[in-house]
Structures are given as structure tokens and as C-alpha cells.
Write an enzyme that holds these catalytic residues in place. Structure first.
Site, PDB file in Angstrom:
ATOM      1  N   GLY A   1       0.815  -1.210   0.000  1.00 56.85           N
ATOM      2  CA  GLY A   1       0.000   0.000   0.000  1.00 56.85           C
ATOM      3  C   GLY A   1       0.849   1.260   0.000  1.00 56.85           C
TER       4      GLY A   1
ATOM      5  CD  GLU B   1      24.061  -9.754 -20.279  1.00 56.88           C
ATOM      6  OE1 GLU B   1      24.933 -10.154 -21.053  1.00 56.88           O
ATOM      7  OE2 GLU B   1      24.287  -9.028 -19.312  1.00 56.88           O
TER       8      GLU B   1
ATOM      9  CB  THR C   1      15.029  -5.473 -25.064  1.00 54.40           C
ATOM     10  OG1 THR C   1      14.944  -5.958 -26.419  1.00 54.40           O
ATOM     11  CG2 THR C   1      15.929  -4.241 -25.023  1.00 54.40           C
TER      12      THR C   1
END
Length: 386
Positions: free
Chosen positions: A342, A366, A368
Site C-alpha cells: 500500500g 543483456e 531486451t
């Protein structure tokens, strides 16, 4: 089918967990807030033999294999992602090219101090206009008498500017082949080499304690003995070292997801609303169930890719799958954990906020997620056509 870890790896994992709980976790928030690279911790990791886990024993490494490496990454990354990311970059793409393609003298001069943890290193691939398109790099290495002259720039390079950095291995274009294809070589450039400069640490969304900079090379001369491997096949050499890097980043994502899950479970057992711990509410329980299931699925994808690597079996597809899935699970689990926390999860002093900020880069670095999907689909289609 035995899914249990070897007793030696279990003992190693426990040792690293104890170390991380004592030496890393209590200080991680402070390092992050100050943007401080914790040199002392890396010295201690070296004393434990962990800075050369994937390197040959003859050069001071442990040669422990990928399964053991993943087990250790789980514990380091669970304590702090910045430390784990720096350790990962050093252990894989910064060290493995030297181990795989370096000469005996290069290994003695550079690999041995890296394996011992006396120094760390970096690898320079990404440029302002090249990253996913690795062949698009424009940094050039020109052949001259006795060596090479480098000109160009790299960006988003980790570990290049720390007080214990030995140098950076730079991928540069060395020429054009007879069919018009670019040729590449890799060059080790020690820190302090004339013509080699670096910018101030980059300000990042996460990984604040990881040293990340832009590097420049202006008439930067290195002698012939700084060429690592073949002067025309440097890119393919780098790609050979990339699969272990993908597995290690997958393990980094796994460690973050596990940390976020543990923080969510702990907070759900402490926070009260409507007179009850929020962990007693079915809505929270279902979130935790989904988080735990995804973490466990990611764990076995990562460990399977690591096991295949240790068995010297083809693992490029599995490494890409593990990296893709674990990095995306890390983001989903971190987000769900913030939701469970929260308002407190949105505060910077909460541990989950640091992991949440660190999660996004796992889908980018390294390779996408989009590149991983390209790799996976290409391999799956090729397998189907056999």
C-alpha cells in the site's frame, strides 16, 4: 528426475546467504541513497572466492559452474540488486571474453586479479546509436604500427569507474570484409590509458549503487597485446559469452522476485486493517499465491538453463526463455508486492520501493524482452524445420 542441489552447492548457498544477510542487506539502502559503490563488500566477495566463480581454477577462479552461480546469485540479489548486478557484469561479460579468448599473458595480467577479486572489470558494447543492434556499433579500431587506435563512445557501461576497476574490454569495428560485412575486434583498455575518458556516474531509476557511465575513446592507442581474440570475429566471440550472461540476468530477476515475495508475505503478516492482519484476506492470499507460483516457475526455468550449460548442451533458447520470463516475473511480483504494501510501499524508506525501482532494467539489460522473443522464435522455428 532429481531436482535437488548438490550438498556442496547447498552449503555454498547457505554461506552466501549468511554473508549477504550480515554484510549486504543492512547497508543496501544507504549505498543506494548515496550512490555508493561498496568496494569493501567486493573485496570480501573476493576473499570468499566468489569473484571468479565461472573462471578456470588455473587462473584463480572457482570453475563452479552455472548452477552454483545461479544459487549464489539468488542470495546476493535477494539482499541487494546493485551489488548483484555489479557482481554479475564482472563475472560474465567482463571476465569471460578474457577467459575464453585471451592469451596466456593476458590471463596472467588481467584475468588473475579479476578472479581473485583484487580488481573488477567492465565490457563496452552499447553505444548511443547501437545496443540491441550490436552490429551497428560505430566505435572504430584502426590498425597502426605496434597496435590499434580506438575512437568512439560507449554508454550505460557498468563497473568502468569504480576505485577497483582494472579496465574495460571494448568491442570496436576493425574493418570491412570482402563481402562488405563489418568486422569487429575486442580490446582490453586499462583504466588510465591516454585517450580513454569517462563521464560522471549516470543518474538512474534503479541500481543506484552500481557504477554506470559513458566512456569515450579519442586517439586511444593500445598495443597489439591488448587485442582479445580474433581481430575480425570479436562480435561472434562476444555472443558466445552472452548466453551465460543471459542466464545470470535471469537469476538476478529470480532473486528480485523472491525478495519481493518475502517482503510481501512479511508485511501481510504485520499490517492490520479492519481488525485483522491483511494476510488473512483472500484478496491478499490470492496475490501471494500467484506471486509464489510465478517465482517457482521462473526458478526452474533458470536452473534448467544453468544445468544445460553445465552439461555442455545447447542452451541458447532456454537461456533466452529464462531471461525473458524471469525478468518479466520480477516486474510483476515487485508490482504486486508494492500493492500489498500500500502507501508504505510507495515510500522510499521501504525496502520494496528499492526492489521495485530496480526491476524494470531487467527487461532491458543483456538483451531486451523483444530481442529475447526474436531469439526464441527464431530457434523454435529452426527446430521445427529440421
Amino acid at each position: 528426475m532429481d531436482f535437488s542441489l548438490d550438498p556442496e552447492i547447498v552449503a555454498l548457498k547457505k554461506m552466501v546467504r549468511d554473508f549477504a544477510d550480515k554484510e549486504i542487506a543492512p547497508h543496501a539502502a544507504g549505498w543506494s541513497e548515496r550512490g555508493e559503490f561498496p568496494v569493501a563488500v567486493f573485496r570480501k566477495l573476493g576473499d570468499l572466492g566468489l569473484m571468479g566463480m565461472l573462471l578456470p581454477e588455473e587462473w584463480g577462479g572457482m570453475d563452479a559452474g552455472m548452477v552454483a552461480y545461479v544459487a549464489v546469485m539468488e542470495e546476493i540479489g535477494r539482499a541487494d540488486q546493485s551489488v548483484a548486478a555489479a557482481w554479475n557484469a564482472h563475472s560474465t561479460i567482463a571476465s569471460l571474453p578474457l577467459a575464453l579468448f585471451g592469451t596466456e599473458q593476458q590471463k596472467e595480467n588481467w584475468l588473475r586479479p579479476l578472479a581473485a577479486g583484487e580488481k573488477i572489470a567492465a565490457f563496452g558494447l552499447t553505444e548511443p546509436d547501437a545496443g540491441s543492434d550490436a552490429a551497428g556499433i560505430s566505435t572504430r579500431a584502426k590498425r597502426v604500427d605496434g597496435g590499434w587506435v580506438l575512437d568512439g563512445a560507449k554508454i550505460f557501461i557498468s563497473n568502468a569507474g569504480t576505485p577497483m576497476t582494472l579496465g574495460v574490454t571494448v568491442l570496436a569495428q576493425t574493418g570491412v570484409g570482402p563481402e562488405g560485412r563489418k568486422q569487429f575486434g575486442a580490446f582490453f583498455v586499462p583504466t588510465g590509458t591516454p585517450g580513454y575518458g569517462m563521464g560522471a556516474p549516470l543518474r538512474k531509476l534503479g541500481w543506484h549503487a552500481l557504477d554506470t557511465r559513458e566512456l569515450t575513446f579519442t586517439d586511444c592507442f593500445v598495443s597489439d597485446d591488448h587485442l582479445v581474440g580474433d581481430p575480425v570475429n570479436g562480435l561472434s566471440q562476444f555472443l558466445t559469452a552472452l548466453d551465460p550472461g543471459r542466464v545470470s540476468v535471469a537469476a538476478l530477476g529470480l532473486s528480485l522476485a523472491q525478495a519481493a515475495l518475502e517482503l510481501a508475505v512479511r508485511y501481510a503478516g504485520q499490517r492490520k486493517q479492519f481488525g485483522k492482519h491483511i494476510g488473512s484476506f483472500q484478496a491478499i492470499q490470492h496475490k501471494i499465491a500467484d506471486m509464489a507460483t510465478e517465482v517457482e516457475a521462473a526458478r526452474w526455468m533458470v536452473y534448467r538453463a544453468a544445468w544445460l550449460a553445465d552439461q555442455k548442451l545447447p542452451n541458447r533458447k532456454e537461456a533466452a526463455m529464462a531471461k525473458l520470463y524471469a525478468s518479466e516475473v520480477a516486474n510483476r511480483v515487485a508490482s504486486a508486492s508494492v500493492q500489498i504494501h500500500g502507501g508504505y510501499g510507495w515510500m522510499l524508506e521501504s525496502p520494496i520501493s528499492r526492489f521495485y525501482s530496480d526491476a524494470k532494467i531487467l527487461e532491458i539489460g543483456e538483451g531486451t524482452s523483444e530481442i529475447q522473443r526474436n531469439v526464441i522464435s527464431r530457434l523454435v522455428i529452426a527446430e521445427a524445420g529440421r
